[in-house]
Design an enzyme around this catalytic site. Sequence first.
Site, PDB file in Angstrom:
ATOM      1  N   LEU A 112      42.609  47.572  42.555  1.00 18.62           N
ATOM      2  CA  LEU A 112      42.096  47.173  41.246  1.00 18.62           C
ATOM      3  C   LEU A 112      40.789  46.443  41.505  1.00 18.62           C
ATOM      4  O   LEU A 112      40.706  45.647  42.450  1.00 18.62           O
ATOM      5  CB  LEU A 112      43.081  46.248  40.516  1.00 18.62           C
ATOM      6  CG  LEU A 112      44.427  46.856  40.095  1.00 18.62           C
ATOM      7  CD1 LEU A 112      45.334  45.776  39.509  1.00 18.62           C
ATOM      8  CD2 LEU A 112      44.229  47.983  39.088  1.00 18.62           C
ATOM      9  N   ASP A 113      39.770  46.683  40.671  1.00 17.53           N
ATOM     10  CA  ASP A 113      38.502  46.020  40.950  1.00 17.53           C
ATOM     11  C   ASP A 113      38.609  44.528  40.666  1.00 17.53           C
ATOM     12  O   ASP A 113      39.567  44.047  40.063  1.00 17.53           O
ATOM     13  CB  ASP A 113      37.337  46.691  40.205  1.00 17.53           C
ATOM     14  CG  ASP A 113      37.357  46.454  38.707  1.00 17.53           C
ATOM     15  OD1 ASP A 113      37.396  45.287  38.289  1.00 17.53           O
ATOM     16  OD2 ASP A 113      37.302  47.437  37.944  1.00 17.53           O
ATOM     17  N   VAL A 114      37.615  43.786  41.107  1.00 16.76           N
ATOM     18  CA  VAL A 114      37.694  42.322  41.099  1.00 16.76           C
ATOM     19  C   VAL A 114      37.896  41.760  39.695  1.00 16.76           C
ATOM     20  O   VAL A 114      38.540  40.718  39.521  1.00 16.76           O
ATOM     21  CB  VAL A 114      36.438  41.721  41.768  1.00 16.76           C
ATOM     22  CG1 VAL A 114      35.189  42.006  40.947  1.00 16.76           C
ATOM     23  CG2 VAL A 114      36.600  40.227  42.025  1.00 16.76           C
ATOM     24  N   ASN A 115      37.388  42.432  38.658  1.00 13.45           N
ATOM     25  CA  ASN A 115      37.490  41.936  37.287  1.00 13.45           C
ATOM     26  C   ASN A 115      38.682  42.507  36.527  1.00 13.45           C
ATOM     27  O   ASN A 115      38.805  42.282  35.326  1.00 13.45           O
ATOM     28  CB  ASN A 115      36.197  42.255  36.524  1.00 13.45           C
ATOM     29  CG  ASN A 115      35.008  41.513  37.096  1.00 13.45           C
ATOM     30  OD1 ASN A 115      35.111  40.334  37.426  1.00 13.45           O
ATOM     31  ND2 ASN A 115      33.875  42.189  37.220  1.00 13.45           N
TER      32      ASN A 115
END
Length: 291
Positions: free
Chosen positions: A109-112
């Site tokens: 999952l991306d950081v945001n």
Amino acid sequence: MSEKLQKVLARAGHGSRREIESIIEAGRVSVDGKIATLGDRVEVTPGLKIRIDGHLISVKESAEQICRVLAYYKPEGELCTRNDPEGRPTVFDRLPKLRGARWIAVGRLDVNTCGLLLFTTDGELANRLMHPSREVEREYAVRVFGQVDESKLRDLSRGVQLEDGPAAFKTIKFSGGEGINQWYNVTLTEGRNREVRRLWEAVGVQVSRLIRVRYGDIPLPKGLPRGGWTELDLAQTNYLRGLVELPPETSSKVAVEKDRRRMKANQIRRAVKRHSQIAGGRRSGGRNNNG
């Protein structure tokens, strides 16, 4: 009993069998001091020494290794990497420690993005679940900013062209909100980089919040705080194994009693708070060093 070298390494979480075959062909793997070749078989014994790029790795016999799976509630701000050179928090920081095995993330999952992220000790399970050919559903709750009309929803369902090829949501359902801030639940059957965000951006709509709420039939557990984890029971683990045509496990490390299957909420919250304080101090220190 001997096994193919790539099978042993895949089980230990060092890549898919095809990836490991490439590593072996490149001469990067040694067994007991000798460079391995494709087709080699090994018998896992206490004295076996396998190295990748000179680094000794830990492997176990198939019968010894119990497939374990964690459901983790990833918060925004954590990276899906084992180590970050800048000292930023990662999704591995709060996971329980293991001896003779390691946790492998099932996708990223991306950081945001926050929400459900699965981890397993079985590299073959992780690689099969991530492979696009398996078409395992991922469901996301998405808050979008912008005008959404029937034409845009139709495009998102039928498919739009992204820089890495066509993409579409399998399902898209309005789930609340008013005006230009609305929530939708969407599903995908692949895990391309930032795919949910890029699909919405392709029709001129920005994503302001993104939460993964389901992977296959495994939902984000109710009551699990951000930064908390729970271990899946035998039935849930075997559901995932069945999805990708792996044989079922016969034992689990999870206690049978329901109240012992999950860390108590207050224990997790204390751990989350403690980790947040440590991570905050680490980031402050990093800014001072760079400043």
